[in-house]
Design a protein around this motif. Structure first.
Motif, PDB file in Angstrom:
ATOM      1  N   LEU A   1       0.823  -1.212   0.000  1.00  0.00           N
ATOM      2  CA  LEU A   1       0.000   0.000   0.000  1.00  0.00           C
ATOM      3  C   LEU A   1       0.854   1.257   0.000  1.00  0.00           C
ATOM      4  O   LEU A   1       0.564   2.231  -0.701  1.00  0.00           O
TER       5      LEU A   1
ATOM      6  N   GLU B   1       0.832   3.993  -2.926  1.00  0.00           N
ATOM      7  CA  GLU B   1       0.480   5.391  -2.653  1.00  0.00           C
ATOM      8  C   GLU B   1       1.556   6.330  -3.183  1.00  0.00           C
ATOM      9  O   GLU B   1       1.264   7.367  -3.790  1.00  0.00           O
TER      10      GLU B   1
ATOM     11  N   GLU C   1      -1.907  -5.579  -7.254  1.00  0.00           N
ATOM     12  CA  GLU C   1      -2.866  -5.753  -8.351  1.00  0.00           C
ATOM     13  C   GLU C   1      -3.392  -7.189  -8.385  1.00  0.00           C
ATOM     14  O   GLU C   1      -4.582  -7.409  -8.637  1.00  0.00           O
TER      15      GLU C   1
ATOM     16  N   LEU D   1      -5.921  -7.531  -5.555  1.00  0.00           N
ATOM     17  CA  LEU D   1      -7.185  -6.852  -5.844  1.00  0.00           C
ATOM     18  C   LEU D   1      -7.904  -7.435  -7.049  1.00  0.00           C
ATOM     19  O   LEU D   1      -9.129  -7.313  -7.174  1.00  0.00           O
TER      20      LEU D   1
ATOM     21  N   LEU E   1      -4.031  -1.363 -11.708  1.00  0.00           N
ATOM     22  CA  LEU E   1      -3.961  -0.038 -11.101  1.00  0.00           C
ATOM     23  C   LEU E   1      -3.224   0.964 -11.979  1.00  0.00           C
ATOM     24  O   LEU E   1      -3.479   2.165 -11.904  1.00  0.00           O
TER      25      LEU E   1
ATOM     26  N   ALA F   1      -9.661   3.008 -11.919  1.00  0.00           N
ATOM     27  CA  ALA F   1      -9.760   2.283 -10.653  1.00  0.00           C
ATOM     28  C   ALA F   1      -8.571   2.614  -9.762  1.00  0.00           C
ATOM     29  O   ALA F   1      -8.703   2.776  -8.548  1.00  0.00           O
ATOM     30  N   GLY F   2      -7.382   2.739 -10.378  1.00  0.00           N
ATOM     31  CA  GLY F   2      -6.191   3.070  -9.611  1.00  0.00           C
ATOM     32  C   GLY F   2      -6.271   4.448  -9.004  1.00  0.00           C
ATOM     33  O   GLY F   2      -5.864   4.669  -7.855  1.00  0.00           O
TER      34      GLY F   2
ATOM     35  N   SER G   1      -9.045   6.132  -8.190  1.00  0.00           N
ATOM     36  CA  SER G   1     -10.020   6.102  -7.103  1.00  0.00           C
ATOM     37  C   SER G   1      -9.439   5.431  -5.853  1.00  0.00           C
ATOM     38  O   SER G   1      -9.572   5.935  -4.739  1.00  0.00           O
ATOM     39  N   TYR G   2      -8.765   4.317  -6.056  1.00  0.00           N
ATOM     40  CA  TYR G   2      -8.197   3.572  -4.931  1.00  0.00           C
ATOM     41  C   TYR G   2      -7.077   4.362  -4.266  1.00  0.00           C
ATOM     42  O   TYR G   2      -6.956   4.371  -3.042  1.00  0.00           O
ATOM     43  N   SER G   3      -6.272   5.066  -5.077  1.00  0.00           N
ATOM     44  CA  SER G   3      -5.147   5.822  -4.508  1.00  0.00           C
ATOM     45  C   SER G   3      -5.632   6.934  -3.595  1.00  0.00           C
ATOM     46  O   SER G   3      -5.024   7.220  -2.567  1.00  0.00           O
TER      47      SER G   3
ATOM     48  N   ARG H   1      -8.385   6.956  -1.805  1.00  0.00           N
ATOM     49  CA  ARG H   1      -8.864   6.366  -0.560  1.00  0.00           C
ATOM     50  C   ARG H   1      -7.703   5.886   0.304  1.00  0.00           C
ATOM     51  O   ARG H   1      -7.684   6.108   1.530  1.00  0.00           O
ATOM     52  N   ILE H   2      -6.735   5.245  -0.321  1.00  0.00           N
ATOM     53  CA  ILE H   2      -5.593   4.719   0.433  1.00  0.00           C
ATOM     54  C   ILE H   2      -4.772   5.851   1.031  1.00  0.00           C
ATOM     55  O   ILE H   2      -4.306   5.767   2.168  1.00  0.00           O
TER      56      ILE H   2
END
Length: 309
Positions: A11, A15, A45, A48, A52, A65-66, A68-70, A72-73
Motif C-alpha cells: 500500500l 500510494e 494488483e 485486488l 492499477l 480504478a487506480g 479512485s483507490y489511490s 482512498r488509500i
C-alpha cells in the motif's frame, strides 16, 4: 477471521507511485529499488484482481480504478500516520478527545485551558468542532461540550452555564447614549443566529413588544460571525457576554440593553456513561465545572455599565 487487507508495504509503495505517477520516483522516496516497487504493486494488483496502472514505454499512468483507490488509500495512510505520531507523542500521558461547539471552545474554553494544563500536565485535551449531538460509539470522542437541553441518550450531563445573550453592537450605534430602548433596537438591522432563529422574537416578547420584522435580517451560524458583523456596524446582535469578553473590554462591542434573554437551555459537558469513571475525565470534569461556576462578568460589565466604557 482474517481481514481482507493487502500488505502495508504494498500500500505504501502504491500510494507513493500513484502520487508521483512514477515507479522511479517512488523507489527514490522509499529508498527501494525500482524492481522492488514493481513487485509490490504487482502483488497488490494480483490481490485486488484489477489493474492499477497502465504501463508503456513512456512510463506509467493510473487507471480510473487506480486513481479512485489511490485517493482512498492516501487518506487512510494519513490517518494511520497521525494516530501513530499521536501515540508516540503521548509518552505516558492521558488524552481526552473533546468535541466542542466552536465559539464556546475558542472564546471561553481555550483561554482557560492553560490552567488545566498547569494543574494536570499528564493530561492532553484535544479539541474538535462539533455543533450537534452524535453517537459516541461511532467516534473517538471521550466527551463533548454541547448547548441544549442535555437530552443525549447514553450520557451523563453536567451543566456549565446558561447562555443569556444580550443585545450588543458597535459603540457608534449608541449615538452617544448609554443604552438603547427596545423600541429603538427594533428599528436597527437585527443580526440573526442560524441555530437560534427565534431569539429576537423571544427577546422582544419578554419586553412586551411585538416587532413584525423580528425574524428578518442576515443569518450567521456562529456567534463569532455575529460578533464580527456587529463590530462592522452591520446591525445589532444577541450574544452571550462571556463569548465576547475581549471585544467588550476593548470597546469594539458594547452591551446596548441591560436585558438578557432568558433561556432554559444551557452549555453542558456530556460524558458517555461507560467513561464516567475514567480518571482523566473526572479531573477535567471537576476543573471545568469549577471554572464555569466560578465565572462571572467583571464588575464593570453588568448591563449599562459596559456601554459606558
Amino acid at each position: 477471521m482474517r481481514r481482507k487487507i493487502p500488505s502495508t508495504a504494498a500500500l505504501v509503495s502504491f500510494e507513493s507511485a500513484a502520487r508521483h505517477e512514477s515507479f522511479t520516483k517512488a523507489a527514490s522516496e522509499l529508498s527501494l529499488t525500482q524492481s522492488a516497487i514493481c513487485r509490490q504493486i504487482g502483488s497488490l494488483e494480483a490481490f485486488l484482481g484489477i489493474e492499477l496502472f497502465k504501463r508503456s514505454r513512456r512510463g506509467v499512468k493510473l487507471t480510473d480504478a487506480g486513481l479512485s483507490y489511490s485517493r482512498r488509500i492516501a487518506s487512510q495512510l494519513d490517518a494511520v500516520e497521525r494516530d501513530t505520531l499521536s501515540v508516540m507523542g503521548q509518552q505516558g500521558t492521558s488524552v481526552i478527545e473533546l468535541a466542542v461547539v466552536p465559539t464556546f471552545g475558542t472564546q471561553w474554553l481555550l483561554p482557560r485551558l492553560k490552567d488545566f494544563q498547569t494543574r494536570h500536565p499528564e493530561i492532553t485535551v484535544n479539541l474538535t468542532n462539533r455543533t450537534r449531538p452524535f453517537l459516541f460509539a461511532d467516534t473517538d470522542f471521550d466527551a463533548a461540550i454541547y448547548f441544549g437541553d442535555a437530552d443525549w441518550p447514553g450520557t451523563l450531563a453536567y451543566r456549565l452555564m446558561g447562555e443569556n445573550p444580550m443585545p450588543v453592537c458597535n459603540p457608534t450605534l449608541l449615538e452617544g447614549q448609554l443604552t438603547l430602548s427596545a423600541e429603538r433596537i427594533a428599528q436597527l438591522p437585527l443580526l440573526q443566529q442560524t441555530t437560534r432563529p427565534h431569539a429576537w422574537r423571544q427577546w422582544f416578547s419578554e419586553r412586551q413588544l411585538h416587532v413584525p420584522r423580528d425574524m428578518t435580517g442576515p443569518r450567521y451560524e456562529l456567534f463569532s460571525m455575529l460578533a464580527q458583523a456587529a463590530m462592522h456596524e452591520m446591525g445589532i446582535a444577541l450574544i452571550p457576554p462571556f463569548l465576547i469578553q475581549r471585544e467588550l473590554e476593548e470597546q469594539r462591542l458594547v452591551i446596548a440593553s441591560p436585558h438578557a434573554l432568558n433561556s432554559a437551555k444551557a452549555y453542558h459537558l456530556m460524558i458517555p456513561e461507560r467513561k464516567t469513571s475514567t480518571v482523566s475525565l473526572q479531573a477535567f470534569r471537576n476543573w471545568l465545572i469549577e471554572q464555569a461556576h466560578g465565572y462571572t462578568l467583571p464588575e464593570e460589565h453588568p448591563a449599562a455599565g459596559v456601554a459606558n466604557r
